[in-house]
Design a protein around this motif. Structure first.
Motif, short mmCIF file in Angstrom:
data_model
loop_
_atom_site.label_atom_id
_atom_site.label_comp_id
_atom_site.label_asym_id
_atom_site.label_seq_id
_atom_site.Cartn_x
_atom_site.Cartn_y
_atom_site.Cartn_z
N HIS A 287 0.49 -1.25 -0.19
CA HIS A 287 -0.10 0.27 0.10
C HIS A 287 0.97 1.19 0.53
O HIS A 287 1.75 1.23 1.04
N LEU A 288 1.15 2.15 -1.39
CA LEU A 288 1.27 3.42 -1.40
C LEU A 288 0.63 4.94 -1.88
O LEU A 288 -0.69 4.49 -2.01
N PRO A 289 0.98 5.88 -1.83
CA PRO A 289 0.59 6.98 -1.59
C PRO A 289 0.65 7.33 -3.62
O PRO A 289 1.05 6.48 -4.43
N SER A 290 -0.86 7.73 -4.30
CA SER A 290 -1.40 6.85 -5.58
C SER A 290 -0.13 7.42 -6.60
O SER A 290 -0.56 7.27 -6.89
N ALA A 291 -0.15 8.95 -5.83
CA ALA A 291 0.86 9.85 -6.58
C ALA A 291 2.38 8.75 -7.31
O ALA A 291 2.70 9.46 -8.24
N ALA A 292 2.49 8.01 -5.71
CA ALA A 292 4.03 7.14 -6.23
C ALA A 292 3.43 6.30 -7.07
O ALA A 292 4.57 4.91 -7.59
N ALA A 293 1.96 5.40 -7.49
CA ALA A 293 1.68 4.31 -7.51
C ALA A 293 2.71 4.04 -8.75
O ALA A 293 2.90 2.76 -9.45
N GLU A 294 2.83 4.62 -10.25
CA GLU A 294 2.88 4.58 -11.54
C GLU A 294 4.67 4.60 -11.44
O GLU A 294 4.79 3.34 -12.07
N HIS A 295 6.04 4.92 -10.71
CA HIS A 295 6.18 4.95 -10.25
C HIS A 295 6.83 3.44 -9.81
O HIS A 295 7.58 2.51 -10.09
N LEU B 43 5.89 12.33 -9.01
CA LEU B 43 4.71 11.65 -8.55
C LEU B 43 4.34 12.37 -9.44
O LEU B 43 4.46 13.23 -10.06
N ARG B 44 3.27 11.54 -9.71
CA ARG B 44 2.53 11.38 -11.56
C ARG B 44 0.30 12.18 -10.05
O ARG B 44 -0.03 11.34 -9.75
N THR B 45 0.16 13.14 -10.89
CA THR B 45 -1.21 13.57 -10.57
C THR B 45 -2.20 13.02 -11.63
O THR B 45 -1.58 12.32 -12.38
N PRO B 46 -3.40 12.51 -11.43
CA PRO B 46 -4.24 11.89 -12.46
C PRO B 46 -4.13 12.50 -14.02
O PRO B 46 -4.64 11.25 -14.78
N MET B 47 -4.28 13.23 -14.10
CA MET B 47 -4.64 14.23 -15.14
C MET B 47 -3.53 14.06 -16.71
O MET B 47 -3.30 14.37 -17.83
N GLU B 48 -2.29 13.56 -15.95
CA GLU B 48 -1.02 13.50 -16.14
C GLU B 48 -1.37 12.86 -18.75
O GLU B 48 -0.26 13.87 -19.11
N ARG B 49 -1.57 11.56 -18.49
CA ARG B 49 -1.81 11.59 -19.61
C ARG B 49 -2.94 12.23 -20.62
O ARG B 49 -2.58 12.85 -21.59
#
Lengths: 911, 224
Positions: A738-746, B19-25
């Motif tokens: 479980h991790l912060p959503s903003a770091a998920a893709e990384h 860190l990415r926002t949901p709107m990056e795409r």
């Protein structure tokens, strides 16, 4: 036909300097800017605009105000457009709705000729087209093609944009006649944010179409609303009044969803037709219709006219027609003692006490017979004006929750009780003068006497319905469909009540036959307007696009989009068993429960024990309702003495937050619940190589000794702060991260990179379902339902009846325990390799349904079809043979099993 | 277990992570450049030439959820009334209910503010919700017209003046709305971020809405 345009006059709506051309039935027609389709066509000589709904009788203009169905046409592919209120536009294509092969030669009118012998009288569909039964498909095809008003072209694609705008105003006034304008001006002058909606082509109502005498007053009112800043939505119509006084106002391609603090109904009154023979012939129209043609469009509605009336409004019509150059031959007044001097002074023969018997003519009106006490008079005419008095337009009152009552003195329905925030002004409130004599039912004739013009319901139809026992307006309505058409009773509610009163021998003034409620929408409304922009919320995890870009078949799972698989579900499941798989489980519900009473709170919510949980441990739990049924499941991790991290099912996240919050409000315990579902992404890395792969990304000791099964720990993984739970829904060594959503893709990319040496595969929902089924892990809501308790679901171990505290569902589960189980949730293996369809039955000894298959899949790993089912207790012993039905009619033999199909002792899970 | 049991909620503790926002795409598809700023990939749009309505992705802004007794929330918000927000030193504090407040701050100050708000007061629950809510900002002359195509919330000037805040439905999603001197913040679930972005752009298309950089929207560079 003589030129029917009258000379220009103040108050006319047409602009004679601008000609507009359009086509009608394929032929070009010209009118003036400001003309409606109806007025332009009428001026050009058209008298038949449509065919009636059932009998396909010729219909001409009747109301010229958008109230009746007679001029519904198709405009540029859009059906049910009201020609009398739709302005012409250059290049418009207008055609009829429902005649075949043409408007003038419509074969379907033979239906009317064949009644009653063929049986198209009211209720015919209950009595005819029954025999022979085998002919029904043909009957159905013919009826479907013949019925309805217009066709929707399935190839017709709308590319126009429709908008929906939410509006708040202090005052909304519906109706731009004198009373509405006055109310709007007053409200705006008092500083209120005021909007006014009017469906007419010009504001003013009667002041506009009633002739020059109203113009000064109209100018004054228009000046006031402009100066006061009233927002005018016109032409626009209010679609109805909904809960909370929400009023959708439709203007062009926009729906304004208006929420006023105060709603003023100023919808005026609607002139009513009279009931007599052939009262629907082209050339028979309401007095107000004739006056609109003369005063607003400067069109002569006829050359020789007779007016039949039951109120002074007939006199107004006669005078306006005379001013417009029409020769009014006579005025027949159903009132025997009214003062007809105004008419006589205009040189018109006045016939007190005479009422219409029958309009003469076949394709259009050519004369009328009026009668009084057996005495008859006949007149030739090409225009027959009927003025049956007006009734207040109170549809919005009843839709908004108000009531109406019959006012004997005024002889009309008036508002009685009103919901908070609504008031009614003007004629709609019943302030106008008395409607005049209540017309007695017209004497019988051999021709049809229309009561409901929309649905072709005649006096005979209503009589039949009463004979057959439908002895009130509400019941007759449901049998005859009177008041059910596009006008929703505006043209027929009063008259149908009068006819019923007459048939039942009731005093019509008492109006004891009941009332009906007009239903929204007020006018024909396209679905495009109702739908407008289709905003459908969709939840996407933070790695959504990675899945889609890497072959994930993204499907709806509840309100989330999730990958079903990445092309080969079985290979993905194999990868988890043999090496390594990675799945995005970010959709899981996640709640923080923290505070001094957090442990005690969880003890009360779950049948499990959580008070004795050690720090840094996670435990599976189920949540039960008051009735002991399973409503959700998930895990609880203890992060500190007073802080817990709870997971729920994906679809249960919101519900569980509400459930937790509700009970906390009841018990007033010292703890807080915070929904962090969105904040946290989650992945499950599973397979024999999970530990090895993950260890390369973190300093956290993942060894079995340091981090055994059901452990919970915080770790920095590839630079990301994570909570790691060592749990396993899919049956192999696994870590739920479980991790912060903003770091998920990384982190996802890092995990895939770390898993490359182990041929890691992402896996989707379908392989996950196979894997969990191999372990016989249930899915709440699929394997359980509202009647499933944990005892019968095979989880008696989870229920701690010896807990000190009371807990939700305890009483019920204790009762179930004492009663004993009746059913059991068990595993099964098919014996013949066939995979049953989920939802099929387990067959009992009597050959009937005894149980149900809740989960079913083929496991390539195990080489057999496996699943879960509810069975009666008598069939639940381990090793029992059961028979499963199949939609093909075949049956599938299977064997009950209580142990997990794969790794039943959990050795791989705990490795 | 860490001394901060909820450290895993906070992206502030991430190291060398984009860190990415949901709107990056969405931003990439619209041709925006993505710049790394303070750990976040932030979209940079060309100047919009004074569009009458604009939309910005400000999801990287720090957000803190605070719950506690009404007395404690009174203290935190300086006694703000329900539906009012205060703006001090670059930090917004929204009073959403008697027992619930939300703090919006530069991302770099999240850890400090969490510490300050929660320290010495076990009665307050202070959660880093930076990744819990996507944040969008609508502005321009037609901001209210765009909003009226998105929500039934009453945002008339006299009902929703600068400094007002409300929780309600925007584009059919549970949201928090703040009036920041005529610009509207819209906070919605992180998982709805992309949907909300696309929907608000669609709602404003007839009004000439255009995406803008967050720096333009916020009127400042992103603070560390």
């Amino acid at each position: 036909m003589a030129d029917t345009r009258l000379a220009s006059r103040q108050g006319e709506l047409i602009d004679r300097s601008r000609q507009v051309s359009f086509t009608w039935q394929g032929a070009e027609v010209s009118g003036y800017a400001g003309d409606t389709i109806a007025s332009a066509l009428f001026a050009a000589g058209t008298r038949v605009f449509s065919r009636s709904f059932k009998y396909h009788r010729r219909r001409g203009l009747m109301c010229c105000a958008g109230q009746c169905p007679n001029c519904l046409v198709n405009v540029d592919g859009e059906p049910t457009v009201r020609a009398c209120v739709t302005p012409i536009e250059q290049g418009m294509t207008v055609s009829h709705l429902n005649a075949w092969p043409s408007l003038n030669r419509d074969f379907l009118h033979l239906v009317g000729r064949l009644t009653p012998s063929f049986g198209m009288q009211v209720g015919f569909y209950y009595k005819t087209f029954i025999h022979p039964r085998r002919a029904w498909p043909l009957y159905e095809k013919v009826l479907r093609n013949a019925a309805g008003l217009g066709k929707l072209d399935p190839e017709h694609r709308r590319t126009d944009r429709y908008e929906k705008i939410h509006r708040h105003v202090d005052v909304l006034v519906i109706g731009g006649g004198e009373a509405g304008l006055e109310a709007a001006a007053e409200a705006a002058e008092a500083g209120k944010h005021t909007a006014l909606v009017d469906e007419g082509l010009a504001l003013g109502g009667y002041l506009a179409w009633g002739g020059p005498k109203g113009h000064a007053r109209l100018e004054e009112l228009l000046g006031r609303i402009t100066a006061a800043g009233v927002e005018v939505l016109q032409p626009a119509f209010a679609g109805g009044v909904y809960e909370g006084l929400l009023v959708p106002v439709y203007q062009g391609r926009t729906m304004h969803r208006v929420r006023p603090a105060e709603l003023v109904i100023a919808t005026g009154a609607i002139e009513q037709p009279l009931v007599f023979g052939n009262n629907d012939l082209p050339g028979v129209m309401l007095g107000t219709a004739a006056r609109r043609l003369v005063n607003q469009f400067r069109v002569m509605p006829g050359e020789e006219a007779v007016v039949v009336t039951s109120s002074d409004e007939g006199f107004d019509a006669a005078c306006d027609l005379t001013d417009g150059g029409v020769n009014v031959v006579a005025v027949a007044d159903a009132r025997p003692n009214a003062d007809g001097s105004r008419v006589e002074d205009a040189g018109i023969e006045y016939l007190p006490g005479f009422q219409p018997l029958q309009a003469k003519g076949s394709k259009a009106v050519s004369g009328v017979v009026v009668t009084r006490n057996g005495e008859s008079r006949s007149f030739g005419c090409d225009l027959l004006v009927m003025a049956g008095g007006s009734v207040g337009h109170t549809a919005f009152v009843t839709q908004g929750g108000g009531t109406i009552r019959y006012d004997r003195e005024r002889r009309r329905y008036v508002p009685d009780s009103l919901p908070k925030g609504m008031r009614v002004v003007g004629s709609a409130a019943g302030t106008a003068a008395a409607a005049g004599a209540v017309p007695a039912k017209a004497p019988k004739t051999s021709c049809k006497q229309m009561v409901c013009f929309c649905e072709d319901v005649t006096t005979k139809d209503i009589g039949l319905s009463l004979d057959e026992g439908f002895r009130s307006l509400e019941l007759s309505k449901r049998y005859t469909t009177v008041t059910m058409g596009p006008c929703q009773g505006r043209m027929c509610h009063r008259n149908s009540g009068l006819v019923i009163a007459d048939e039942l021998g009731l005093d019509p003034d008492a109006q004891r036959v009941g009332v009906t409620t007009a239903r929204a929408p007020h006018n024909p409304t396209s679905f495009s307007l109702l739908a407008a922009r289709g905003y459908e919320p969709v939840k996407r995890t933070s790695t959504h696009h990675w899945h889609a870009e890497h072959g994930g078949k993204m499907l709806w799972a509840g309100d989330w989009k999730r990958p079903y698989d990445y092309g080969d579900a079985q290979s993905e499941a194999d990868a988890v068993h043999e090496s390594l798989g990675l799945i995005d489980v970010s959709t899981l519900g996640k709640l923080i429960v923290r505070g001094p009473d957090a442990a005690a709170f969880l003890e009360r919510l779950y049948p499990n024990r959580f008070g004795d949980m050690k720090l840094a441990r996670v435990r599976y739990g189920i949540v039960c309702g008051d009735d002991g049924s399973i409503i959700d499941d998930g895990t609880v991790a203890r992060l500190s003495d007073t802080e817990y991290y709870v997971t729920t099912t994906s679809s249960g996240a919101g519900g569980m937050e509400q459930w937790f919050t509700w009970w906390n409000a009841v018990w007033k315990m010292d703890c807080e619940i915070v929904n962090v579902t969105s904040t946290i992404a989650a992945f499950n890395l599973a397979g024999p190589n999970a530990r090895t792969a993950l260890q390369g990304l973190t300093d956290f000791d993942l060894s079995n000794e340091a981090f055994p099964y059901l452990g919970a720990g915080q770790a920095q993984i590839a630079g990301v702060p994570c909570l790691v739970l060592r749990i396993g829904f899919v049956g192999e060594l696994g870590y739920e991260i479980h991790l912060p959503s903003a770091a998920a893709e990384h982190l996802w990319e890092k995990l895939m990179e770390a898993g490359e040496p182990y041929a890691v595969k992402p896996f989707g929902l379908e392989p996950q379902r196979v894997l969990r089924l191999e372990k016989m892990h249930i899915i709440v809501g699929q394997d359980t339902n509202a009647e499933s308790n944990p005892l019968e679901a095979g989880m008696p171990w989870i229920v701690k009846l010896d807990k000190e505290s009371d807990w939700i569902g305890r009483y019920a589960i204790e009762w179930y325990k004492n009663r004993g189980d009746r059913f059991a949730l068990v595993g099964w293996e098919a014996q013949n390799g066939k995979v049953p369809v989920e939802g099929t039955q387990v067959i009992g000894s009597d050959g009937g349904p005894a149980g149900r298959i809740t989960s079913s899949r083929f496991s390539r790993r195990l080489g057999k079809a496996i699943g879960i089912a509810w069975v009666p207790l008598s069939m639940s012993e381990d090793g029992t043979g059961i028979t499963i039905s199949d939609p093909s009619g075949a049956t599938i033999p299977a064997t009950v099993t209580h142990k997990a199909f794969y790794d039943p002792d959990g050795e791989r899970l705990r490795s | 277990m860490s001394s901060d049991p909820f450290a895993f909620l906070s992206p502030a503790a991430a190291q060398d992570v984009a860190l990415r926002t949901p709107m990056e795409r969405n931003h990439r598809a619209a041709g925006a450049e993505l710049e790394d700023r303070d750990g976040w990939r932030i979209a940079s749009y060309p100047a919009n030439g004074g569009a009458s309505a604009w939309l910005a992705d400000v999801s990287h802004v720090g957000k803190i959820d605070v719950r506690g007794s009404s007395a404690k929330i009174d203290t935190l918000t300086g006694g703000s009334e329900l539906g009012r927000a205060s703006h001090v030193d670059g930090v917004w504090t929204l009073r959403l209910s008697p027992t619930h407040a939300v703090v919006l701050c530069p991302f770099g100050r999240v850890a400090e503010l969490r510490e300050r708000i929660g320290s010495g007061d076990a009665g307050l629950t202070v959660v880093d919700m930076t990744c819990g809510w996507a944040a969008l900002m609508i502005g321009g002359e037609h901001v209210r017209e765009v909003f009226m195509r998105s929500s039934a919330l009453d945002v008339r000037p006299h009902r929703f003046p600068p400094g007002a805040c409300v929780a309600g439905s925007v584009m059919r999603c549970a949201s928090i709305v703040l009036n920041d001197e005529g610009r509207f913040w819209v906070l919605c679930g992180w998982e709805f971020g992309e949907y909300m972005w696309e929907s608000l752009l669609d709602a404003g298309v007839t009004l000439g809405i255009a995406p803008v950089s967050s720096a333009v929207a916020l009127g400042t560079e992103v603070a560390a």
